[in-house]
Design a protein around this motif. Structure first.
Motif, mmCIF file in Angstrom:
data_model
loop_
_atom_site.group_PDB
_atom_site.id
_atom_site.type_symbol
_atom_site.label_atom_id
_atom_site.label_comp_id
_atom_site.label_asym_id
_atom_site.label_seq_id
_atom_site.Cartn_x
_atom_site.Cartn_y
_atom_site.Cartn_z
ATOM 1 N N LEU A 11 0.837 -1.199 0.000
ATOM 2 C CA LEU A 11 0.000 0.000 0.000
ATOM 3 C C LEU A 11 0.873 1.251 0.000
ATOM 4 N N GLU A 12 0.402 2.281 -0.672
ATOM 5 C CA GLU A 12 1.117 3.547 -0.705
ATOM 6 C C GLU A 12 0.635 4.426 0.440
ATOM 7 N N ILE A 41 -3.988 6.484 2.484
ATOM 8 C CA ILE A 41 -3.497 5.142 2.185
ATOM 9 C C ILE A 41 -4.183 4.699 0.900
ATOM 10 N N GLN A 42 -3.372 4.240 -0.045
ATOM 11 C CA GLN A 42 -3.891 3.915 -1.376
ATOM 12 C C GLN A 42 -3.317 2.587 -1.847
ATOM 13 N N GLU A 43 -4.130 1.861 -2.607
ATOM 14 C CA GLU A 43 -3.634 0.644 -3.237
ATOM 15 C C GLU A 43 -2.579 1.018 -4.265
ATOM 16 N N GLY A 44 -1.666 0.099 -4.532
ATOM 17 C CA GLY A 44 -0.570 0.367 -5.453
ATOM 18 C C GLY A 44 -1.000 0.456 -6.905
ATOM 19 N N PRO A 50 -7.332 1.856 -8.321
ATOM 20 C CA PRO A 50 -6.899 1.846 -6.917
ATOM 21 C C PRO A 50 -7.857 2.619 -6.007
ATOM 22 N N SER A 52 -8.556 4.441 -2.215
ATOM 23 C CA SER A 52 -7.768 5.135 -1.203
ATOM 24 C C SER A 52 -8.707 5.670 -0.131
ATOM 25 N N ILE A 81 -2.418 -0.441 9.147
ATOM 26 C CA ILE A 81 -2.218 -1.573 8.236
ATOM 27 C C ILE A 81 -1.900 -2.839 9.018
ATOM 28 N N THR A 89 -8.326 -5.341 4.518
ATOM 29 C CA THR A 89 -7.315 -4.305 4.380
ATOM 30 C C THR A 89 -7.799 -3.053 5.102
ATOM 31 N N LEU A 91 -8.379 -0.380 3.867
ATOM 32 C CA LEU A 91 -9.365 0.290 3.021
ATOM 33 C C LEU A 91 -10.766 -0.260 3.222
#
Length: 95
Positions: A11-12, A41-44, A50, A52, A81, A89, A91
């Protein structure tokens, strides 16, 4: 401008730091009162669409410096996380 993020467990993490007191029109930034922080927080990039979420960091007093706020943002995101239930997740968490 380059947007700095940290990759953690796929995750970013994007620290969001801003002055505690909003800037008033016609005046410069007021950094003397400290900083507040949130984290996105964002998916890659491997994910087609994605998702977030932004999480605010609740603290009793503003952070003294932007660096302190940035470090707290990253630490908070890693904590979120790491403490997710298995199969979930950050998210997917309910607010």
């Amino acid at each position: 401008m380059t947007v700095a993020f940290r990759l953690y467990r796929g995750l970013e993490i994007y620290p969001l730091v801003y002055p505690h007191r909003p800037t008033e029109p016609g005046f410069g930034h007021n950094y003397d009162e400290g900083f507040d922080a949130s984290v996105r927080i964002q998916e890659g990039e491997a994910v087609q669409d994605p998702r977030s979420r932004v999480f605010g960091i609740a603290v009793a007093r503003p952070f003294r410096s932007a660096g302190d706020a940035r470090r707290a943002s990253v630490a908070y995101a890693e904590h979120l996380i790491d403490t997710c239930l298995p199969g979930q997740t950050v998210l997917d968490m309910k607010s």
